[in-house]
Motif scaffolding. Structure first.
Motif, PDB file in Angstrom:
ATOM      1  N   PHE A   1       0.828  -1.202   0.000  1.00 13.19           N
ATOM      2  CA  PHE A   1       0.000   0.000   0.000  1.00 13.19           C
ATOM      3  C   PHE A   1       0.865   1.255   0.000  1.00 13.19           C
ATOM      4  N   ILE A   2       1.921   1.246   0.816  1.00 15.45           N
ATOM      5  CA  ILE A   2       2.803   2.405   0.905  1.00 15.45           C
ATOM      6  C   ILE A   2       3.534   2.638  -0.418  1.00 15.45           C
ATOM      7  N   SER A   3       4.008   1.550  -1.021  1.00 14.89           N
ATOM      8  CA  SER A   3       4.802   1.689  -2.253  1.00 14.89           C
ATOM      9  C   SER A   3       3.937   1.870  -3.501  1.00 14.89           C
TER      10      SER A   3
ATOM     11  N   THR B   1       4.720  13.541   3.976  1.00 17.18           N
ATOM     12  CA  THR B   1       3.906  13.637   5.187  1.00 17.18           C
ATOM     13  C   THR B   1       2.695  12.714   5.106  1.00 17.18           C
ATOM     14  N   THR B   2       2.027  12.704   3.939  1.00 19.85           N
ATOM     15  CA  THR B   2       0.851  11.849   3.759  1.00 19.85           C
ATOM     16  C   THR B   2       1.235  10.379   3.843  1.00 19.85           C
ATOM     17  N   ILE B   3       2.338  10.019   3.218  1.00 21.04           N
ATOM     18  CA  ILE B   3       2.802   8.625   3.248  1.00 21.04           C
ATOM     19  C   ILE B   3       3.071   8.188   4.691  1.00 21.04           C
ATOM     20  N   LYS B   4       3.728   9.044   5.440  1.00 26.00           N
ATOM     21  CA  LYS B   4       4.047   8.706   6.832  1.00 26.00           C
ATOM     22  C   LYS B   4       2.775   8.601   7.677  1.00 26.00           C
TER      23      LYS B   4
ATOM     24  N   ILE C   1      -2.575   2.929   9.051  1.00 30.34           N
ATOM     25  CA  ILE C   1      -2.933   1.564   8.645  1.00 30.34           C
ATOM     26  C   ILE C   1      -2.192   0.534   9.501  1.00 30.34           C
ATOM     27  N   TYR C   2      -0.996   0.877   9.955  1.00 29.13           N
ATOM     28  CA  TYR C   2      -0.268  -0.016  10.870  1.00 29.13           C
ATOM     29  C   TYR C   2      -1.050  -0.168  12.177  1.00 29.13           C
ATOM     30  N   GLN C   3      -1.591   0.943  12.696  1.00 31.76           N
ATOM     31  CA  GLN C   3      -2.391   0.901  13.922  1.00 31.76           C
ATOM     32  C   GLN C   3      -3.681   0.105  13.696  1.00 31.76           C
ATOM     33  N   PHE C   4      -4.295   0.299  12.539  1.00 33.87           N
ATOM     34  CA  PHE C   4      -5.515  -0.436  12.199  1.00 33.87           C
ATOM     35  C   PHE C   4      -5.219  -1.924  12.103  1.00 33.87           C
ATOM     36  N   GLU C   5      -4.082  -2.271  11.518  1.00 34.37           N
ATOM     37  CA  GLU C   5      -3.680  -3.674  11.373  1.00 34.37           C
ATOM     38  C   GLU C   5      -3.499  -4.328  12.745  1.00 34.37           C
ATOM     39  N   LYS C   6      -2.894  -3.606  13.676  1.00 40.07           N
ATOM     40  CA  LYS C   6      -2.705  -4.134  15.032  1.00 40.07           C
ATOM     41  C   LYS C   6      -4.059  -4.390  15.698  1.00 40.07           C
ATOM     42  N   TRP C   7      -4.994  -3.465  15.530  1.00 43.26           N
ATOM     43  CA  TRP C   7      -6.311  -3.637  16.120  1.00 43.26           C
ATOM     44  C   TRP C   7      -7.024  -4.830  15.480  1.00 43.26           C
TER      45      TRP C   7
ATOM     46  N   LYS D   1      -8.537  11.628  10.484  1.00 42.64           N
ATOM     47  CA  LYS D   1      -7.278  11.337   9.784  1.00 42.64           C
ATOM     48  C   LYS D   1      -7.122   9.827   9.592  1.00 42.64           C
ATOM     49  N   LEU D   2      -7.422   9.073  10.647  1.00 46.01           N
ATOM     50  CA  LEU D   2      -7.327   7.614  10.564  1.00 46.01           C
ATOM     51  C   LEU D   2      -8.375   7.061   9.599  1.00 46.01           C
ATOM     52  N   TRP D   3      -9.553   7.640   9.626  1.00 57.17           N
ATOM     53  CA  TRP D   3     -10.627   7.219   8.742  1.00 57.17           C
ATOM     54  C   TRP D   3     -10.262   7.473   7.277  1.00 57.17           C
ATOM     55  N   ASN D   4      -9.661   8.609   7.002  1.00 62.21           N
ATOM     56  CA  ASN D   4      -9.237   8.913   5.632  1.00 62.21           C
ATOM     57  C   ASN D   4      -8.205   7.910   5.135  1.00 62.21           C
ATOM     58  N   ALA D   5      -7.311   7.493   6.032  1.00 58.06           N
ATOM     59  CA  ALA D   5      -6.304   6.497   5.662  1.00 58.06           C
ATOM     60  C   ALA D   5      -6.967   5.148   5.367  1.00 58.06           C
ATOM     61  N   ILE D   6      -7.931   4.761   6.201  1.00 61.94           N
ATOM     62  CA  ILE D   6      -8.635   3.485   5.995  1.00 61.94           C
ATOM     63  C   ILE D   6      -9.427   3.510   4.687  1.00 61.94           C
ATOM     64  N   LYS D   7     -10.051   4.657   4.390  1.00 62.69           N
ATOM     65  CA  LYS D   7     -10.768   4.787   3.123  1.00 62.69           C
ATOM     66  C   LYS D   7      -9.824   4.611   1.939  1.00 62.69           C
ATOM     67  N   ALA D   8      -8.665   5.267   2.019  1.00 65.76           N
ATOM     68  CA  ALA D   8      -7.700   5.172   0.923  1.00 65.76           C
ATOM     69  C   ALA D   8      -7.204   3.740   0.756  1.00 65.76           C
ATOM     70  N   TYR D   9      -6.922   3.072   1.872  1.00 73.76           N
ATOM     71  CA  TYR D   9      -6.444   1.694   1.813  1.00 73.76           C
ATOM     72  C   TYR D   9      -7.529   0.765   1.270  1.00 73.76           C
ATOM     73  N   SER D  10      -8.766   0.948   1.737  1.00 66.96           N
ATOM     74  CA  SER D  10      -9.864   0.069   1.323  1.00 66.96           C
ATOM     75  C   SER D  10     -10.154   0.206  -0.169  1.00 66.96           C
TER      76      SER D  10
END
Length: 274
Positions: free
Chosen positions: A5-7, A16-19, A25-31, A66-75
């Motif tokens: 996903f990152i690459s 900044t957005t990549i970081k 998504i790393y935090q979401f993965e842990k959960w 911010k976390l929700w936007n990342a999850i949307k992008a990943y999904s």
């Protein structure tokens, strides 16, 4: 999946957005791991429960979004659009309806005095530049010596690294010119292109400037907010403020005219006192 996903999914995005998205998504993965699933097999209920979990932990609305936007992008990238349909998320207060936190006159003067008394000419030049030009910290650390034109009666600064890669030239008042000149006098023996150097004689980092501000009880955004708020309160034309601040939207300028919580408290304290 996270590395892909990152690459692949964040290709072309800012550092900044990549970081930010990568960490989210790393935090979401842990959960998800604790909930018995992973980034491949999660479902819509997992996303909703994660958002609810963040809210239960008293995370701010802006953090959750911010976390929700990342999850949307990943999904969307991973083809799991159904997992993000009709998710209930805490709404963020419209930033355009909030007055940014600026320093008042006493706070500004104390900050200037405190840093001046340390005798550190670099730190003093940094704080005077931030306060008197309103540039972003990212713009400040990118400045080169060649971007500053100083003389006894006038001076200017070319900001090359603004948002959207837009250049702008800013006038420098006598206090900033003097602070920068005194700092550069200490550096006559070096030929580094960067205007502000770290203690290791390298271009100073954003984190170092943030740490300087935090050490004196402020955050790095407040100098910019204070500069723009000062222009607004002085009644300067919006087009002038846009040109000086590098804001592309007049709406972003107008929010500085919104009353702050302190303005409202002071108004109530003054009522019927005249």
């Amino acid at each position: 999946m996270l590395e892909r996903f990152i690459s692949e999914g964040l290709l072309g995005k800012s550092e900044t957005t990549i970081k930010t998205y990568g960490h989210a998504i790393y935090q979401f993965e842990k959960w998800l791991d604790g909930a018995g699933t992973d980034l491949v097999n999660y479902a819509r209920s997992d996303v909703q429960q994660y958002i609810d979990y963040l809210a239960s932990k008293k995370k701010s609305a802006s953090t959750i979004n911010k976390l929700w936007n990342a999850i949307k992008a990943y999904s969307k990238w991973s083809g799991k659009q159904e997992a993000i349909e009709d998710i209930s998320v805490v709404k963020v207060t419209d930033i355009k309806k909030q007055a940014p936190k600026a320093m008042d006159k006493l706070e500004r003067n104390k900050l200037i005095r405190d840093i001046d008394r340390t005798g550190n000419r670099r730190d003093f030049a940094i704080i005077m530049t931030l306060l008197m030009t309103g540039i972003r910290v990212s713009e400040l650390v990118a400045l080169d010596c060649s971007d500053v034109d100083l003389s006894h009666r006038k001076g200017s600064m070319l900001v090359r690294s603004g948002k959207g890669n837009k250049e702008r030239t800013l006038p420098l008042n006598v206090d900033v010119r003097r602070a920068i000149e005194k700092y550069l006098e200490e550096r006559k023996s070096d030929n580094h292109s960067a205007l502000f150097l770290s203690n290791r004689k390298e271009r100073i980092s954003i984190r170092s400037v943030q740490h300087l501000m935090e050490k004196h009880g402020h955050n790095a955004h407040q100098t910019r907010h204070s500069f723009i708020t000062g222009l607004v309160r002085a009644g300067e034309d919006i087009s002038v403020i846009q040109s000086l601040s590098g804001h592309s939207s007049a709406d972003m300028i107008l929010r500085y005219s919104m009353p702050s919580e302190e303005d409202k408290r002071n108004a109530v304290d003054r009522i019927f006192k005249d």
